[in-house]
Every structure is written in C-alpha cells, then in structure tokens.
Design an enzyme around this catalytic site. Structure first.
Site, short mmCIF file in Angstrom:
data_model
loop_
_atom_site.label_atom_id
_atom_site.label_comp_id
_atom_site.label_asym_id
_atom_site.label_seq_id
_atom_site.Cartn_x
_atom_site.Cartn_y
_atom_site.Cartn_z
CE LYS A 156 -3.86 1.93 2.74
NZ LYS A 156 -4.62 1.75 4.00
CB SER B 232 -8.06 0.65 6.00
OG SER B 232 -8.84 1.81 6.01
CB SER C 207 -7.98 3.40 3.04
OG SER C 207 -7.12 2.87 4.02
#
Lengths: 94, 486
Positions: free
Chosen positions: B80, B179, B155
């Site tokens: 990420k 997330s 996210s």
C-alpha cells in the site's frame, strides 16, 4: 451546536486551508451532519471513566542517549520544494 | 503446472522457488507483464517498479543459488502506498506527495527486504488512508476485480484488488478503522489487522497514530501467518511497538478448534445488516460449530457508539498529524505571496476533499472550548468500548461476526454523503479503538457474485488463535479458491 458559515471559514483558516466558494455550503452541511451524529456520544454517562488515549500499557519508552548516524543533510533536503545551501527556502516572513 | 505462476500463493510458490523449479526472475517478469496488461482495468497500482523488482528478483535468484533462501526469497509483493520505500515514490494517493521519494525504508519494508521479498510496486488507496472505497485517491479509484462497477473497499483497496486479481502474490495494507479487513472482505481475500503495537509503524505515513496498524492481505490464511512472522516484532524506532517477542504464527495452523469458545455479539446482527451477508455469516458460524467450536452469545453494548467515537478520535489525530504538510520540507508546494498564503495554497490544492473535511473536523473538535465535549468524551467512550471486549473475552476465546454490513457497493454510490460512508465501517472500527487483532476470511458470495467476509476478532496478542480458527474455517470451505472473472 451547529457550525455557522463563519465558523467553518474560521476553522479552515486555523487548519491552514481555504475553501473554494462553491465548497463552503457543502462543507458546512457535511461537517454539521457529522457533528450531529457524533452528538450521540452525549447519551452516555461517562462520569469517572478515565479517557483512553493509548491502548497498550507502554509508558515512557526510553533508550540510551547515544550518538547515532541520522539522515544526511543532503538526503533530508532532497525532497524540499525549494532549498538554498543547507536550508529549506520559504517566502520572506519579515 | 496447471495454474499460472501469478495465481499462486506464498505457500505454493515458495517450495517451487526453493527447489529451483521456477526462478524468481521468471515469476517477477510474469507478474510485471500481467500488471502492464491488466492494471489499467483496475487501477490497483499507482507505481510499478519494474527495474527495481527485476533487480531484487535477480538478487533472490543468486541467494537461492547459494542455498541462502529466507522465508520470502523471490516472492513478489505489493505495498500500500502509505509505507515509505527508499528511492521509490510514495504518494499516499495524495497530490501533496505526488513526487515524494522517501530517503528511508519503513521498518516493515526493511524486514521484507531482509527476508528476500521482491517489491513490485505501490498500491492505490484512499488518500492518506481516509476512506472505505478507494474512491478518495487523487489518482482515480480502484475497481473491484469481481465486478468493475463496484468499489474494492478501502482504504487498502489497491492492495486487496491486486491480490484478488493475481497482480501480486500477496500484499501489505494498513488498518485504522477497517482498512485491511473491509477491502479483503469485498475482494474475497484474507486480511489481517494485528494487535496495535505488534507491527512497527515506523515509516507508515501517519493518519491516526493510536489506531493505525500494518497487516497482510493474502490469497490464503497461511500466507497471512507467514507475512506476520516477518513484520511482527519490537522496533526501537517505534516507541509504541511492544517489546514482547512475536510468535511463529504458522505453528497453530492445522490444530483443531474443538472446544474453542467463539462469541457471537448480538449487537452485530441487527438493523442494517444485509440479509445475504447475515445468511453467509450464519452459515459460517454453523461451519465453525461443525468443527467443534462452542458458539456462545456475547454482548458488546457500546457498539452503536463506535463510529461516533472513531470520528472524534481519528480526526483529532489526523488534524495534528497532517499539519506537517506545509510545502516547506517535502512534497508539493503552491507558491503564495507570503508564507501564510503558501501554506493555504499548498494545503488547499494538495489535499482532496475528504482529507480536508477530516482535518477541519479534528481542528474544530480540538479547539478551545470543544475539547471536553468531543475529544475527551470520545476517549472516555473508547475506554468503554475496550472494556466491552475485555468482558466478552472472559467468556470466549474469539469473536465471530460480519466484516461489513453489505457486500461492496457501486462506485459513486456513497460519495456525496460522507456520513453514510462512515457508517459502513460499523463492524470493523471497534477493534481499532480497542487495539485488538482481527481477520477477514472469505465466507460466501452475494447473489450478484460479490464476496462476503467473516470477521474473527481476538484479545490483544491473540493473532495465533485467530489464524488457527480462520485456517480451520478456510480448510473446511472453498470460498478462497474461487477466482474473480477477471
């Protein structure tokens, strides 16, 4: 405690943000919606409840105060939008 | 070999690499090729490091040749874009960090490199990890590989989509209010949020420091244990990382769960839970019971206050953490006539709407006169939420519940109404507030073919038990074997 348009503009300034004219109304409505929802917390009686800011029982994580290699000046300045010699360069303040 | 290389998990690929049946360069090149061909359909990656990945793959090959394989030697991963990578652009999906080239590696990245992993690139996300759909990315949304008209969750949506679509072998995400678990659930992969403090946050760009935690997103439960083995442990560079030694999380896998007490929180099955999700979770509970687990009802009475608590605590921390983006030290700068105008222009042009909304909320709730009503109150309710779990875990070993009240929603569906978006995190947020670990494991599909995840929560440092139960469930079912029509 609903936020007025003026308060929203003030909070934006405190946060060093400016709102585009078209956004002011939307932000005011959205912030008020969220704050109204958060009001829910007032339903609970929390008298005597110690606030929890940190979930694990670690207090004062100390280490020896010894000299270590850090980032070099050049590396630390490498991403600066503007630099002059070994300094970050900003618009004139005074 | 019938399955293409890119579709393998870590535990399938590692033995092939170790025996020399496939080479790290071959696997990496195949994945890079697939990313080049297919990433445009999903927008799962923001940055692909082709040269760096091939270089790391060649090093891995040399290591294997010398008989020096480590646990991840030659395994291609996605990260990420919230974890800093030395020399590789790290944007947090924000314009304000568009050209930021970190001068150091996050501790998790250094640990992955030490174990020989190959880093393919950086995955899309909601800007600064603020969001539940990956629509808040400044570089466009990620699409769900199961149906491109739907969100992948957020996210860590890019990380989850990349794993589901076989654009990497596994990935890392971060979880502040769900997330990792929520996108794992929406994309049909495994996602583990460790206990707060179990994994170092050094080099994780901060959103809400008392809630943020890094964890794996993987194709199967065993891989989550393997990655946790690498990233867990004390880090002197993160004063909130815990000093106790990490376990070997693969050890408990395969142990039976007979007699394990699993709590089912009654508050998680009420109004707002999609009937198809409820049916999938009920069926999963039956499977767990069939494996010998004892199901007992528990209560988490403050559940309905979790979202409100989160949006007080998280935004307060965010407003303070994001004060650092001033256009001076690094990142984007928009020039102004004076310093104040430079700050205003930089932050206004550099941050997206959701980030600005949360910064403003936090600024307001921490401002003079409002602190007691918001931040203090929120921190007190947070204590009540944690104590709910402490009470529940006196009666059970683990808690089983839904990850998300609905399957993935359509792109754009909740964009205009932030509060509705926030409420979709109702079942994941409490674990962050309490600091406890949780996993999402595939447990079904909606009638539209969208994945549904089962959430297992454990007491602090209960990762081994969560993984044990998730593994037992996974081995008894075949939801994790289905691949998206991508």
């Amino acid at each position: 405690m609903a936020l007025s348009r003026e308060e929203v503009l003030h909070v934006a300034e405190l946060a060093r943000l400016s709102l585009r004219p078209a956004e002011i109304e939307i932000f005011t409505r959205q912030l008020n919606d969220i704050l109204a929802y958060v009001e829910k917390l007032q339903e609970l009686d929390t008298t005597g409840v110690a606030p929890l800011a940190h979930v694990i029982p670690i207090c004062n994580a100390f280490r020896e105060d010894e000299v270590r290699e850090g980032l070099s000046l050049d590396l630390a300045l490498e991403n600066a939008p503007a630099r002059e010699d070994d300094n970050f360069l900003v618009p004139r303040v005074i | 070999m019938t399955e293409p290389l890119y579709s393998l998990s870590i535990s399938q690929l590692a033995p092939l690499l170790a025996r020399g049946e496939v080479s790290p360069v071959e696997v990496t090149a195949r994945l890079l090729e697939r990313i080049k061909e297919r990433n445009g359909e999903l927008n799962a990656y923001l940055t692909v490091d082709e040269a760096g990945a091939l270089e790391q793959a060649r090093e891995a090959e040399a290591c294997l040749g010398r008989g020096e394989a480590a646990s991840l030697t030659g395994i291609p991963l996605a990260l990420k874009d919230v974890m800093v990578t030395r020399g590789l652009r790290t944007t947090c999906a924000s314009k304000i960090l568009e050209n930021f080239i970190p001068p150091f590696d996050a501790t998790v990245v250094a640990r992955l490199r030490r174990e020989g992993a190959v880093i393919l690139g950086k995955a899309n996300m909601d800007e600064f990890a603020m969001g539940s759909s990956t629509e808040n990315s400044a570089y466009g949304p990620t699409h769900n590989p199961w149906n491109r008209e739907y969100i992948p969750g957020g996210s860590s949506g890019g990380s989850a989509a990349a794993v589901a679509a076989d654009l990497c072998i596994a990935s890392l995400g971060s979880d502040t209010g769900g997330s990792i678990r929520q996108p794992a659930s929406h994309c049909g992969v495994v996602g583990l949020k460790p206990t707060y403090g179990r994994v170092s946050r050094y080099g994780l760009v901060a959103y809400a420091s008392s809630l943020d935690q890094i964890g794996p997103l993987t194709k199967e439960v065993r891989d989550a244990a393997i990655l946790l083995n690498t990233i867990a442990g004390h880090d002197p560079k993160d004063s909130t990382s815990v000093p106790q030694a990490a376990a070997d999380y693969t050890e408990a896998l395969g142990r039976e769960i007979h007699g394990l007490k699993i709590g089912v929180p009654r508050e998680y099955f009420g109004h707002g839970l999609d009937p198809e999700v409820e049916a999938a979770i009920r069926a999963a509970l039956k499977t767990l019971a069939g494996l010998g687990a004892d199901l007992i009802e528990v209560s988490l009475p403050h559940t309905e206050y979790a979202v409100a608590t989160y949006y007080v605590v998280a935004v307060a921390e965010a407003s303070s953490n994001l004060a650092r983006y001033d256009g001076v030290k690094y990142g984007f700068r928009a020039e102004g006539k004076n310093l104040m105008e430079t700050y205003l222009n930089t932050r206004t042009q550099g941050f997206g709407a959701e980030v600005r909304r949360r910064i403003m909320l936090g600024t307001y709730t921490l401002s003079a006169g409002y602190y007691d009503a918001y931040y203090k109150k929120g921190s007190q309710v947070r204590a009540l939420i944690r104590s709910d779990f402490e009470t529940a875990f006196k009666a059970c070993h683990l808690i089983a519940c839904p990850v998300s009240p609905t399957p993935a929603f359509r792109l754009g569906e909740k964009l205009a109404d932030p509060l509705t978006m926030y409420l979709s995190d109702i079942f994941t947020i409490s674990a962050n507030l309490a600091g406890i670990p949780g996993i999402s494991v595939p447990c079904g599909f909606s009638s539209q073919g969208l994945p549904i995840g089962l959430q297992l929560l454990g007491p602090a440092f209960g990762e081994a038990e969560i993984l044990q139960a998730a593994y037992a469930f996974e081995q008894a079912t075949d939801f994790h074997r289905r691949k998206p029509p991508f």
